[in-house]
Design a protein around this motif. Structure first.
Motif, mmCIF file in Angstrom:
data_model
loop_
_atom_site.group_PDB
_atom_site.id
_atom_site.type_symbol
_atom_site.label_atom_id
_atom_site.label_comp_id
_atom_site.label_asym_id
_atom_site.label_seq_id
_atom_site.Cartn_x
_atom_site.Cartn_y
_atom_site.Cartn_z
ATOM 1 N N ARG B 14 0.844 -1.195 0.000
ATOM 2 C CA ARG B 14 0.000 0.000 0.000
ATOM 3 C C ARG B 14 0.874 1.238 0.000
ATOM 4 O O ARG B 14 1.965 1.250 0.573
ATOM 5 C CB ARG B 14 -0.894 0.020 1.247
ATOM 6 N N ILE B 15 0.362 2.280 -0.601
ATOM 7 C CA ILE B 15 1.103 3.543 -0.634
ATOM 8 C C ILE B 15 0.082 4.672 -0.646
ATOM 9 O O ILE B 15 -0.948 4.575 -1.330
ATOM 10 C CB ILE B 15 2.037 3.574 -1.868
ATOM 11 N N GLY B 16 0.316 5.694 0.151
ATOM 12 C CA GLY B 16 -0.594 6.829 0.193
ATOM 13 C C GLY B 16 -1.977 6.426 0.693
ATOM 14 O O GLY B 16 -2.146 5.412 1.377
ATOM 15 N N PHE B 17 -2.966 7.232 0.338
ATOM 16 C CA PHE B 17 -4.328 7.010 0.828
ATOM 17 C C PHE B 17 -5.053 5.928 0.036
ATOM 18 O O PHE B 17 -5.797 5.119 0.599
ATOM 19 C CB PHE B 17 -5.104 8.342 0.739
ATOM 20 N N PRO B 147 -11.885 0.989 -4.105
ATOM 21 C CA PRO B 147 -12.321 1.856 -3.004
ATOM 22 C C PRO B 147 -13.586 1.308 -2.352
ATOM 23 O O PRO B 147 -14.435 0.721 -3.026
ATOM 24 C CB PRO B 147 -12.602 3.189 -3.702
ATOM 25 N N VAL B 148 -13.683 1.497 -1.048
ATOM 26 C CA VAL B 148 -14.815 0.915 -0.316
ATOM 27 C C VAL B 148 -15.483 1.928 0.609
ATOM 28 O O VAL B 148 -16.400 1.587 1.339
ATOM 29 C CB VAL B 148 -14.361 -0.307 0.516
ATOM 30 N N PRO B 173 -8.779 -3.673 -0.150
ATOM 31 C CA PRO B 173 -9.631 -2.485 -0.084
ATOM 32 C C PRO B 173 -8.806 -1.224 0.165
ATOM 33 O O PRO B 173 -7.803 -1.264 0.884
ATOM 34 C CB PRO B 173 -10.562 -2.785 1.091
ATOM 35 N N ILE B 174 -9.234 -0.132 -0.447
ATOM 36 C CA ILE B 174 -8.565 1.159 -0.258
ATOM 37 C C ILE B 174 -9.641 2.246 -0.115
ATOM 38 O O ILE B 174 -10.842 1.972 -0.228
ATOM 39 C CB ILE B 174 -7.641 1.519 -1.456
ATOM 40 N N ILE B 196 -7.531 -9.205 1.824
ATOM 41 C CA ILE B 196 -6.289 -9.005 2.573
ATOM 42 C C ILE B 196 -6.158 -7.518 2.876
ATOM 43 O O ILE B 196 -6.237 -6.678 1.965
ATOM 44 C CB ILE B 196 -5.066 -9.524 1.790
ATOM 45 N N LEU B 197 -5.998 -7.215 4.160
ATOM 46 C CA LEU B 197 -5.818 -5.812 4.555
ATOM 47 C C LEU B 197 -4.328 -5.511 4.504
ATOM 48 O O LEU B 197 -3.566 -5.931 5.362
ATOM 49 C CB LEU B 197 -6.379 -5.582 5.960
ATOM 50 N N LEU B 198 -3.945 -4.816 3.466
ATOM 51 C CA LEU B 198 -2.526 -4.461 3.325
ATOM 52 C C LEU B 198 -2.299 -3.094 3.946
ATOM 53 O O LEU B 198 -3.181 -2.241 3.877
ATOM 54 C CB LEU B 198 -2.158 -4.395 1.843
#
Lengths: 601, 198
Positions: B14-17, B147-148, B173-174, B196-198
């Motif tokens: 993950r990177i950023g928002f 996006p969620v 999810p992001i 998977i929550l990265l």
């Protein structure tokens, strides 16, 4: 607390019967359970024959079982492709593209492998094993932490008809050498090491010492888990081992009694090899995996390493046969903090969690914030094994890990009122699978905290007194009265001895309540259960006699956290620290006594 | 949370928002890195909102692909970015859900499907509603990055419907301001695919 089974029963048995809110509509009454159970054991051969049709047979059996225990042959004349029934059958289904394994290393990196990728890897390893001369019936030995490559090597062995033995990395080189001498493997799989609380456990050094001590002349395959040191002549890195052209390896069609895997199990005298056959074991492990709650959509995390029967049956075989996703983690539960397992459940959306009573007791001694702040709502059940789960720890687990945040009818998150089942199940290496426990996908009566649930259908489980008479509401020995499909096909004299009375004596004190719940109350013999590990006192005595030339006496004592512990008394000129150190390096840290006493007598 | 995830020889993190870093061999491609651009060799922007690709994109000398700056991309385009195949897809808000004034109107942003030489397919949908164009990507998706959080993007429920439609191997999810929505999405989507929550 003493080792007296009555004291333990007083600590375990309560009148509480709990129906978790998530199981409200699936819970059966004791009488409904009894009807299904009694029906199954009235004619266990018909019962298991029906269950066996859940697998695909290359040639069906002509007789369900023949012979008398301990030498019962199950599914006689049956021919079965084990690899197809574990992995191959998922081809062309939605399972093929879903993750088979999610692996997380202690350092924090993770890997995903789908079923189709796992199949490709297994084929490469199979091909490499064949190229190294491994033939059906040859053994492969695996001394490794939980790694994708270790699982693939076990499955590759199954694919070519080579039985495997997994040896827990908690065992030292002397024990590994003894197993190596006994099974005479063609190939030994290991890892260069693995991290434990940020430090490296040097697995390869232990293997090298075992190779020297055993005179092993086959190939040692080293997975590059912690980099790859300079290798010796008989060693090869895993990536090199599987490199190159690979022909598609045909699946081995096994006779039902073809050896599938083996484990050394602790008896009073020593560790002895017990081997499970292909047909009967797969029937039993597939059925029980489904019954304990596994479905293809489940993500399942088992903290028991595949060096013990739970880790073999319910990591390498059962969940993959179902098509579930398994989570592997090769580090410590307390690194970097004691919430590591809860974070794994949270991050990978784990739906079924299997662990040991000792582990939960340890976790319950830490701040409950470590678990209650995690979001464990995906969990559907917490399965617990290896030893009795005391009501206090059961309640802690039910409340803090089993409630979570999402309200469900009759579950109140703010009150930690519990939501999902926490079930204790009983297993032995000899039985191959769980044989007691409430079954999330089958017979689920209310839970009796402290008990190991009710007997699983198909296993005629009773408690008998010292004269062999069945008793209820009295302490005796837990026995299994009927043969079961995954009875060992090769076994030591100690196992045969346990069938002498016509039924199988588990060696565990047991108690069955009037409503049918089984309580496990410790061993009748001097085999120890330490943190769920079945430890042979004879193996410690033999090793110290052979190497340090000292005579020792070993006593079991109750241990609040680890269930039992060892106290060792010896006569000799060496000091106690040397004795401890010898046990740690040769037999393994899991066998280290709590106390070593030098006797002056 | 795992630091990074290896899937078919490709590292994901993950990177950023609302971004994801994709590492294949020596190549590092970042989608919507926010301001965390320092480790990225190539940047793909789904649109130019600051949480996705800030104003730095106008001054950087890194290769930028976006609907508005650098190499301009449009839905339907099929690119080769340093050996990684990049398919550009629609991403926009359904105007009916925003009284005709969507924060991400059609043409403003895009989604990306990345296919490194290992064959892994990663679909970052960009900021979008559950519009018909995203329901069927036309190829099997291994990793869905979606996006969620609702608001200017799909709601949790919309994202679950997308999962059911696309059937990816895993979902990351992001784009949720409220962390509870990640868990809500996870609990709803997990029966359909691996979250998977990265």
């Amino acid at each position: 607390m003493s080792l007296n089974p009555l004291d333990l029963l007083r600590a375990l048995a309560t009148s509480e019967r709990i129906t978790p809110p998530s199981m409200k509509w699936k819970t059966v009454t004791p009488s409904e359970y009894k009807r299904v159970y009694e029906e199954s054991i009235k004619d266990p051969y018909s019962f298991w024959s029906r269950v066996a049709w859940g697998l695909k047979w290359a040639k069906p059996w002509s007789i369900v079982a023949e012979g008398s225990p301990p030498g019962v042959n199950w599914f006689v004349d049956g021919l079965i492709n084990p690899y197809y029934n574990i992995i191959g059958k998922h081809r062309d289904t939605f399972v093929w593209s879903k993750p088979a394994i999610i692996w997380e290393g202690e350092e924090g990196d993770a890997r995903v492998l789908t079923y189709s990728e796992l199949d490709i890897l297994v084929n490469k390893v199979s091909s490499a094993l064949v190229n190294n001369g491994v033939k059906p019936g040859d053994w492969v030995l695996i001394y490794s932490p939980p790694l994708i490559e270790a699982i693939a090597t076990a499955l590759a062995s199954v694919k070519i008809g080579a039985p495997f033995e997994t040896v827990f990395t908690g065992f030292g080189y002397y024990e590994l050498a003894r197993r190596t001498r006994e099974v005479q493997p063609r190939v030994v799989f290991t890892a260069s090491g693995f991290p434990r609380r940020g430090k490296t456990i040097d697995t390869l050094s232990t293997v090298r010492k075992a190779v020297e001590a055993s005179g092993f002349r086959g190939r040692v395959v080293v997975y590059e888990r912690m980099g790859l040191p300079a290798l010796r002549e008989n060693e090869e890195g895993f990536m090199d081992f599987i490199r190159g052209e690979h022909s598609v390896v045909s699946d081995f069609n096994a006779h039902s009694n073809h050896p599938l895997f083996g484990l050394h199990v602790g008896y009073s005298s020593d560790y002895r090899l017990v081997v499970h056959g292909t047909g009967g074991f797969l029937v039993q492990v597939y059925a029980t995996s489904h019954w304990i709650g596994l479905r293809p959509r489940d993500t399942y995390y088992c903290t028991v390493w595949p060096g013990w029967i739970t880790g073999v049956s319910y990591v390498i075989f059962g969940p993959l046969m179902i098509g579930s996703t398994i989570v592997l983690y090769d580090g410590g539960p307390d690194y970097p903090s004691w919430d590591r397992w809860w974070r794994i459940i949270e991050d990978y959306s784990v739906t079924l969690f299997l662990t040991t009573s000792s582990a939960l007791r340890l976790l319950s001694k830490r701040s409950s914030d470590l678990v209650s702040t995690r979001r464990l709502d995906t969990l559907r059940a917490i399965l617990v094994t290896a030893e009795p789960l005391d009501p206090e720890t059961w309640w802690w687990t039910y409340r803090f890990a089993g409630t979570s945040k999402t309200p469900l009818i009759e579950s109140i998150p703010d009150k930690l009122s519990g939501r999902i089942p926490v079930v204790n199940l009983y297993i032995q290496t000899e039985t191959g699978t769980f044989i007691t426990g409430n079954l999330v996908n089958y017979t689920f009566p209310p839970i009796a905290p402290g008990s190991a649930g009710t007997p699983i259908p198909g296993f005629d489980i009773k408690v008998v007194d010292s004269s062999g008479v069945e008793v209820v509401e009295a302490i005796g020995e837990l026995v299994v009265k009927n043969p079961w499909p995954s009875m060992p096909i090769k076994y030591p004299a100690e196992y045969s001895e346990k069938w002498k009375s016509g039924y199988y004596r588990t060696g565990d004190y047991g108690y069955i309540s009037s409503d049918g719940y089984v309580y496990i109350l410790g061993r009748l013999d001097n085999v120890a259960k330490i943190s769920g590990y079945r430890i042979s006192p004879g193996a410690i005595e033999n090793t110290l006699r052979e190497t340090l030339k000292i005579d020792v006496k070993i006593y079991r004592v109750r241990d609040i956290e680890r269930f039992e512990a060892l106290v060792l008394e010896y006569r000799g000129s060496i000091n106690p620290d040397e004795v401890k150190s010898a046990i740690r390096t040769m037999i393994g840290a899991i066998s280290e006594p709590r106390e070593v006493i030098k006797s002056n007598a | 949370m795992p630091r990074r995830l290896l899937f078919k020889n490709t590292w994901l993190s993950r990177i950023g928002f609302a971004g994801v870093r994709v590492e294949y061999g020596d190549l590092v491609i970042c989608i919507d890195p926010g301001s965390e651009v320092f480790n990225c060799q190539v940047v793909l922007c789904t649109h130019n909102h600051s949480r996705h690709c800030g104003s730095w994109i106008h001054s950087t000398n890194k290769p930028i692909y976006s609907p508005s700056t650098g190499y301009i991309v449009k839905p339907g385009v099929d690119l080769d970015v340093n050996g990684v195949r990049v398919l550009v897809r629609d991403a926009y808000n359904d105007p009916d859900l925003y009284n005709g004034k969507p924060p991400h109107p059609r043409g403003f942003g895009v989604g990306y499907i990345l296919i490194p030489p290992s064959g892994l397919t990663i679909y970052h949908t960009g900021d979008t509603s559950l519009v018909s164009e995203i329901l069927n990507p036309g190829l099997n998706i291994d990793v869905l990055v979606a996006p969620v959080g609702g608001g200017s993007v799909m709601t949790t429920e919309d994202a679950v419907e997308l999962v059911k439609s696309i059937k990816p191997s895993i979902i990351i999810p992001i784009h949720a301001e409220d962390i509870d929505l990640y868990y809500r999405f996870r609990d709803m989507a997990q029966p359909y695919a691996q979250v998977i929550l990265l």
